[in-house]
Motif scaffolding. Structure first.
Motif, PDB file in Angstrom:
ATOM      1  N   SER A 148       0.806  -1.229   0.000  1.00 43.54           N
ATOM      2  CA  SER A 148       0.000   0.000   0.000  1.00 43.54           C
ATOM      3  C   SER A 148       0.832   1.267   0.000  1.00 43.54           C
ATOM      4  O   SER A 148       0.314   2.349   0.301  1.00 43.54           O
ATOM      5  CB  SER A 148      -0.922   0.010   1.230  1.00 43.54           C
ATOM      6  OG  SER A 148      -0.165   0.189   2.432  1.00 43.54           O
ATOM      7  N   GLY A 149       2.106   1.163  -0.309  1.00 42.24           N
ATOM      8  CA  GLY A 149       2.973   2.341  -0.297  1.00 42.24           C
ATOM      9  C   GLY A 149       2.830   3.187  -1.549  1.00 42.24           C
ATOM     10  O   GLY A 149       1.904   3.029  -2.352  1.00 42.24           O
ATOM     11  N   HIS A 150       3.778   4.083  -1.720  1.00 38.59           N
ATOM     12  CA  HIS A 150       3.760   5.010  -2.855  1.00 38.59           C
ATOM     13  C   HIS A 150       3.775   4.259  -4.182  1.00 38.59           C
ATOM     14  O   HIS A 150       2.951   4.530  -5.073  1.00 38.59           O
ATOM     15  CB  HIS A 150       4.975   5.936  -2.742  1.00 38.59           C
ATOM     16  CG  HIS A 150       5.273   6.741  -3.954  1.00 38.59           C
ATOM     17  ND1 HIS A 150       4.441   7.731  -4.413  1.00 38.59           N
ATOM     18  CD2 HIS A 150       6.341   6.704  -4.808  1.00 38.59           C
ATOM     19  CE1 HIS A 150       4.972   8.276  -5.508  1.00 38.59           C
ATOM     20  NE2 HIS A 150       6.117   7.678  -5.761  1.00 38.59           N
ATOM     21  N   ALA A 151       4.694   3.320  -4.352  1.00 37.14           N
ATOM     22  CA  ALA A 151       4.805   2.607  -5.621  1.00 37.14           C
ATOM     23  C   ALA A 151       3.567   1.764  -5.898  1.00 37.14           C
ATOM     24  O   ALA A 151       3.048   1.751  -7.019  1.00 37.14           O
ATOM     25  CB  ALA A 151       6.058   1.716  -5.614  1.00 37.14           C
ATOM     26  N   GLY A 152       3.084   1.055  -4.882  1.00 36.30           N
ATOM     27  CA  GLY A 152       1.882   0.247  -5.055  1.00 36.30           C
ATOM     28  C   GLY A 152       0.665   1.086  -5.378  1.00 36.30           C
ATOM     29  O   GLY A 152      -0.177   0.710  -6.219  1.00 36.30           O
ATOM     30  N   SER A 153       0.545   2.230  -4.737  1.00 34.40           N
ATOM     31  CA  SER A 153      -0.582   3.127  -5.017  1.00 34.40           C
ATOM     32  C   SER A 153      -0.507   3.659  -6.440  1.00 34.40           C
ATOM     33  O   SER A 153      -1.535   3.745  -7.136  1.00 34.40           O
ATOM     34  CB  SER A 153      -0.583   4.286  -4.018  1.00 34.40           C
ATOM     35  OG  SER A 153      -0.778   3.824  -2.694  1.00 34.40           O
ATOM     36  N   CYS A 154       0.699   4.027  -6.887  1.00 32.32           N
ATOM     37  CA  CYS A 154       0.861   4.478  -8.271  1.00 32.32           C
ATOM     38  C   CYS A 154       0.442   3.378  -9.243  1.00 32.32           C
ATOM     39  O   CYS A 154      -0.233   3.644 -10.252  1.00 32.32           O
ATOM     40  CB  CYS A 154       2.310   4.868  -8.535  1.00 32.32           C
ATOM     41  SG  CYS A 154       2.832   6.420  -7.776  1.00 32.32           S
ATOM     42  N   ALA A 200      -2.419  12.043  -0.177  1.00 33.80           N
ATOM     43  CA  ALA A 200      -2.883  12.287  -1.540  1.00 33.80           C
ATOM     44  C   ALA A 200      -3.231  10.980  -2.234  1.00 33.80           C
ATOM     45  O   ALA A 200      -4.238  10.882  -2.954  1.00 33.80           O
ATOM     46  CB  ALA A 200      -1.818  13.048  -2.326  1.00 33.80           C
ATOM     47  N   HIS A 201      -2.408   9.970  -2.043  1.00 33.30           N
ATOM     48  CA  HIS A 201      -2.698   8.659  -2.632  1.00 33.30           C
ATOM     49  C   HIS A 201      -4.003   8.087  -2.084  1.00 33.30           C
ATOM     50  O   HIS A 201      -4.814   7.530  -2.838  1.00 33.30           O
ATOM     51  CB  HIS A 201      -1.552   7.684  -2.358  1.00 33.30           C
ATOM     52  CG  HIS A 201      -0.423   7.790  -3.325  1.00 33.30           C
ATOM     53  ND1 HIS A 201      -0.589   7.705  -4.688  1.00 33.30           N
ATOM     54  CD2 HIS A 201       0.921   7.948  -3.127  1.00 33.30           C
ATOM     55  CE1 HIS A 201       0.586   7.814  -5.292  1.00 33.30           C
ATOM     56  NE2 HIS A 201       1.516   7.964  -4.358  1.00 33.30           N
TER      57      HIS A 201
END
Length: 511
Positions: free
Chosen positions: A11-17, A162-163
């Motif tokens: 659920s981090g930045h990369a996964g959300s992107c 934001a994500h």
């Protein structure tokens, strides 16, 4: 069995992107699963300052995406050199000793500017110019340095918030407390995930699975195994849930491993910080990045790095590692009153760290002895030699001006004196009380070893070099991009670049 178009693990930045990109390109049912509880959402991205390194054409190129657009009067007093494609690629290759995969480097660099634009406009990421971290005021002008100029309002907290808003708007489902146990395969392709949900093992079907589960830095056992002896002592900067689970999932389906498994991103970290996880209120404030303006000494009173070797963006990852290998695994950062005002308040402010003050170097040595300094005489001798070397250099080059925003050549090396370990830039005498010291340790952020992927699609490659159908990867699980060291701010940008690629490719598997 529930069937999803795309399941993202992490659920981090990369996964959300990746999840948002999958929706953008046509996936209807997208699910993020994470073994962490909801209060730990965001992975390591939450603990960052939100710094994103990108190719850009200078100040006016980026004005359209920042929230803190300066007034016309302030704009006239900002110096922001364009950061070219060649600059970015060269920095990665230079710091990685030429070992980085050129295809991955090209993919990151060439898509970096588009990625930050997408984050600003599609995700709603509140970018800001990083005046507090990447600029110094020199002669009335704000001078940006080190190639990186963008951060996020409220740092990693603002990035992940934001994500979360964008994911909710896009209709992406998120399951917390739901670890992935195994990947389901059909023939040579991945067709789903077995997950533990509410205490039960549940098999979920998926046309595409994206691995974004982070590295293994939160596992003391795996750090010791891969990074080497002593790494159990490193302090975990971010989430305690990055324990290498994603790699176990990938290994079971024949994924190819690559990259620098003995390397990691580390940093100078507050010695009083907890060992096993970051602090979600203070996040990145335990970072102690003011060493280029002073010196660092170990428990024996000796300097052990060239604090002015390069901009902080290019040295903190390896200097954190250097601290770990000092006696006791700690060091002291030291400044005098000439530069204390330049230290970041979010890192060195009252209530953030223990600051040790003294009115003389001898008094400082006595106080540091209570914090682990073992050799007072050696410490004072180190400072005497350092100060003398700086003065000799100053006498030989009287025309030089000290400037923390450029590599100013203010050093310890002259025709009269050359220290065995120089300070190559920003060398000032420590002779103006009060003096201040802070005790630091090694904080580990993420590991460099990972999975081999196709740079165009982020598809995971098998040991034979072929794509594993339906399986993609982004974020800290990608191997081959960074070796030994890395340019600050590249990690979040890479997560966005390869996350977008993975999401787009996942949607294409449906079509």
């Amino acid at each position: 069995m529930d069937l999803f178009d795309c399941i993202v693990i992490g659920s981090g930045h990369a996964g959300s992107c990746a999840a948002l990109s999958a929706v953008e390109h046509g996936c209807q049912r997208v699910l993020i699963i994470d073994k962490c509880p909801e209060e730990w959402v965001g992975g390591n991205g939450y603990f960052t300052a939100g710094a994103h390194r990108t190719v850009h054409g200078g100040l006016y190129d980026l004005l359209s995406i920042v929230k803190n657009r300066p007034s016309p009067e302030v704009l006239e007093r900002i110096d922001m050199t364009p950061y070219t494609r060649e600059n970015f690629a060269s920095d990665i290759m230079r710091l990685g000793d030429g070992k980085s995969d050129p295809a991955l480097v090209d993919a990151l660099v060439d898509n970096s500017r588009d990625a930050v634009d997408w984050l600003a406009k599609y995700v709603g990421t509140p970018f800001t110019f990083s005046f507090n971290r990447q600029a110094y005021e020199v002669n009335g002008r704000q001078k940006f340095w080190g190639g990186m100029v963008l951060s996020v309002e409220d740092g990693g907290k603002g990035l992940i918030a934001a994500h979360q808003r964008a994911l909710e708007k896009a209709g992406v489902m998120v399951w917390f407390d739901s670890p992935a146990l195994s990947l389901v395969t059909k023939g040579d392709s991945v067709s789903g995930v077995v997950v533990r949900k509410d205490g039960q093992e549940v098999e979920l079907g998926a046309r595409a699975v994206i691995l974004a589960a982070g590295g293994f830095e939160a596992s003391a056992e795996l750090r010791e195994r891969h990074l080497g002896a002593g790494w159990k002592l490193a302090r975990v900067r971010g989430t305690p849930y990055n324990t290498g689970d994603g790699f176990a999932l990938a290994k079971a389906v024949g994924a190819k491993f690559t990259g620098d498994w003995g390397g990691c991103h580390s940093t100078c970290w507050d010695a009083s910080a907890a060992a096993d996880a970051g602090e979600r209120d203070l996040t990145n404030q335990f970072t102690k990045s003011g060493y280029p303006l002073g010196i660092m000494v170990n428990a024996n009173g000796l300097r052990f790095v060239d604090e002015g070797e390069d901009y902080r963006n290019y040295t903190y990852a390896k200097f954190g590692r250097a601290i770990l290998h000092q006696p006791g695994g700690f060091a002291f950062q030291i400044w005098d009153s000439k530069v204390i005002r330049h230290l970041r308040k979010e890192e060195y402010g009252d209530g953030i760290t223990e600051k040790i003050f003294a009115d003389s170097l001898s008094e400082l040595a006595d106080k540091l002895a209570g914090h682990g300094l073992g050799q007072k005489s050696t410490f004072l001798e180190t400072l005497d030699h350092f100060n003398a070397a700086v003065r000799h250099h100053r006498d030989e080059y009287p025309g030089l001006q000290w400037d923390p925003a450029v590599k100013d050549g203010f050093s310890t090396q002259s025709s009269v004196t050359k220290l065995a370990l120089p300070k190559s830039n920003w060398a000032l005498t420590l002779d103006t009380p009060p003096y201040m010291a802070v005790k630091v340790a090694c904080g580990v952020t993420f590991t460099f070893g990972g999975l081999s992927i196709d740079a165009r699609s982020a598809a995971v490659l098998s040991e034979s070099g072929r794509e594993i159908g339906g399986l993609f990867c982004t974020g800290e699980m990608v191997g081959g991009l960074f070796y030994n060291n890395y340019p600050g701010g590249s990690g979040l940008t890479a997560g966005a670049v390869f996350g977008r690629k993975a999401g787009r490719a996942a949607a294409q598997t449906i079509r």
